[in-house]
Design an enzyme around this catalytic site. Structure first.
Site, PDB file in Angstrom:
ATOM      1  N   HIS A  70      36.067  48.016  38.762  1.00  0.00           N
ATOM      2  CA  HIS A  70      37.508  47.912  38.535  1.00  0.00           C
ATOM      3  C   HIS A  70      37.983  46.463  38.474  1.00  0.00           C
ATOM      4  O   HIS A  70      39.189  46.220  38.389  1.00  0.00           O
ATOM      5  CB  HIS A  70      38.261  48.659  39.641  1.00  0.00           C
ATOM      6  CG  HIS A  70      37.991  50.121  39.657  1.00  0.00           C
ATOM      7  ND1 HIS A  70      38.164  50.902  40.774  1.00  0.00           N
ATOM      8  CD2 HIS A  70      37.533  50.952  38.678  1.00  0.00           C
ATOM      9  CE1 HIS A  70      37.835  52.151  40.495  1.00  0.00           C
ATOM     10  NE2 HIS A  70      37.445  52.210  39.234  1.00  0.00           N
ATOM     11  N   GLY A  81      43.374  49.788  46.829  1.00  0.00           N
ATOM     12  CA  GLY A  81      42.878  51.043  47.367  1.00  0.00           C
ATOM     13  C   GLY A  81      41.475  51.425  46.940  1.00  0.00           C
ATOM     14  O   GLY A  81      40.819  52.214  47.611  1.00  0.00           O
ATOM     15  N   ASP A  82      40.998  50.865  45.820  1.00  0.00           N
ATOM     16  CA  ASP A  82      39.647  51.183  45.340  1.00  0.00           C
ATOM     17  C   ASP A  82      39.106  49.970  44.583  1.00  0.00           C
ATOM     18  O   ASP A  82      38.716  50.070  43.424  1.00  0.00           O
ATOM     19  CB  ASP A  82      39.681  52.419  44.442  1.00  0.00           C
ATOM     20  CG  ASP A  82      38.288  52.933  44.095  1.00  0.00           C
ATOM     21  OD1 ASP A  82      37.314  52.538  44.762  1.00  0.00           O
ATOM     22  OD2 ASP A  82      38.173  53.722  43.136  1.00  0.00           O
ATOM     23  N   LEU A  83      39.079  48.838  45.262  1.00  0.00           N
ATOM     24  CA  LEU A  83      38.744  47.572  44.609  1.00  0.00           C
ATOM     25  C   LEU A  83      37.232  47.378  44.568  1.00  0.00           C
ATOM     26  O   LEU A  83      36.668  46.533  45.264  1.00  0.00           O
ATOM     27  CB  LEU A  83      39.434  46.410  45.326  1.00  0.00           C
ATOM     28  CG  LEU A  83      39.533  45.097  44.545  1.00  0.00           C
ATOM     29  CD1 LEU A  83      40.250  45.301  43.228  1.00  0.00           C
ATOM     30  CD2 LEU A  83      40.234  44.037  45.376  1.00  0.00           C
ATOM     31  N   GLN A  84      36.586  48.159  43.738  1.00  0.00           N
ATOM     32  CA  GLN A  84      35.135  48.074  43.576  1.00  0.00           C
ATOM     33  C   GLN A  84      34.801  47.314  42.298  1.00  0.00           C
ATOM     34  O   GLN A  84      35.674  47.054  41.459  1.00  0.00           O
ATOM     35  CB  GLN A  84      34.526  49.474  43.565  1.00  0.00           C
ATOM     36  CG  GLN A  84      35.216  50.445  42.641  1.00  0.00           C
ATOM     37  CD  GLN A  84      34.262  51.110  41.668  1.00  0.00           C
ATOM     38  OE1 GLN A  84      33.351  50.481  41.143  1.00  0.00           O
ATOM     39  NE2 GLN A  84      34.488  52.388  41.416  1.00  0.00           N
TER      40      GLN A  84
END
Length: 308
Positions: free
Chosen positions: A212, A206-209
């Site tokens: 992370h 969901g927030d694979l930046q």
């Protein structure tokens, strides 16, 4: 307007140490190193009295707690994942979350003043091992049994519902913040064209930046952090931040590695990822509306094409 900061959050290292001590975690307050880049949590690197490294997360607002509970469910589901490690929460209270620091280095850290990444990995010359292991890690995540995810209490959005929810979110953003007409028409064309969209859903981070993603000293992905946004949804979600950070060609090569590792792809997947990236203003706008803070409103308006 909601409070920007959770008033119950411990204000000092001593207060945090006192709370941790009630759970038999004894920290050294003079070891605290603060990371203020997170929108939802203040992150602190600390050592206990045995010099073991810990990560402490202090919720910034009360509205982040439901997402933290969601993250706890995800981490329980993924605790035995072989392709990458995830945090092992030892303490989860409304005021404090703790876990032993994972091995590895974030691909990048975030410079809040400059609003940019500070790279720990050469992003212009990414090692092949990073590409291959990232594709493998995402494929392993997406292969998670969705029935078990549902049993764990995670949000499940089948393909039709993904599009319906996004439609409603777009309408809310247009109504409450606004969006440039050209961008709005682009969103609608994408939303209503079946050829872009996958016929399946899967568990996504969901927030694979970059901040992370952890790698070892060879550039191999060995850990993934910050699972508050995880749910069963559109697999393309986990490639949007990669496209933004690394560009189209790198995204293509990660997709190739993903497919080789068993990830399910479809003909217009890259174009779909690009369209999701073009709708990034929806995510920022929702954060502004749901957090109750206007700090990121200018960023949201810029992404929505209506900045002055």
């Amino acid at each position: 307007m909601k409070e920007d900061i959770n008033p119950k959050a411990p204000a000092t290292p001593e207060a945090i140490c006192a709370m941790a001590a009630t759970h038999q975690l004894y920290l050294q307050p003079d070891s605290f190193e603060y990371n203020e880049t997170g929108l939802d949590f203040q992150v602190i690197h600390a050592k206990d009295t045995n010099n073991q490294d810990w990560i402490l997360r202090v919720p910034r607002r009360a509205d982040v707690l439901p997402r933290a509970r969601n993250e706890q469910k995800v981490l329980t589901l993924l605790k035995d994942m072989q392709a990458f490690s995830v945090p092992d929460w030892q303490l989860f209270e409304p005021e404090l979350i703790t876990y032993p620091r994972l091995e590895g280095t974030p691909v990048a850290n975030i410079d809040m003043e400059q609003k940019c990444y500070i790279w720990n990995l050469d992003h212009e010359n990414l090692p092949e091992t990073f590409i291959a292991s990232l594709g493998k890690a995402i494929a392993a995540l997406h292969a998670t049994n969705t029935a078990i995810a549902q049993q764990c209490g995670l949000k499940i959005s089948e393909p039709k519902l993904v599009r319906e929810n996004l439609k409603l979110q777009m309408q809310r953003i247009k109504r409450e913040i606004g969006v440039a007409e050209e961008l709005w028409q682009q969103w609608q064309a994408w939303l209503h064209d079946d050829s872009y969209w996958p016929a399946h859903s899967c568990l996504v981070h969901g927030d694979l930046q970059a901040a992370h993603i952890l790698t070892d000293n060879t550039g191999t992905v060995n850990g993934l952090l910050d699972w508050t946004e995880a749910e069963v949804s559109d697999p393309a979600i986990d490639f949007v931040a990669l496209l933004a950070a690394f560009g189209e060609q790198t995204t293509k090569t990660v997709l190739e590695a993903y497919e080789q590792a068993g990830g399910k792809v479809w003909p217009r997947m890259l174009e779909h990822i690009q369209q999701r990236h073009a709708s990034y203003g929806v995510n920022i706008g929702l954060f502004v509306l749901e957090s109750g803070t206007d700090v990121y409103l200018p960023m949201a308006k810029e992404a929505l094409g209506i900045s002055s």
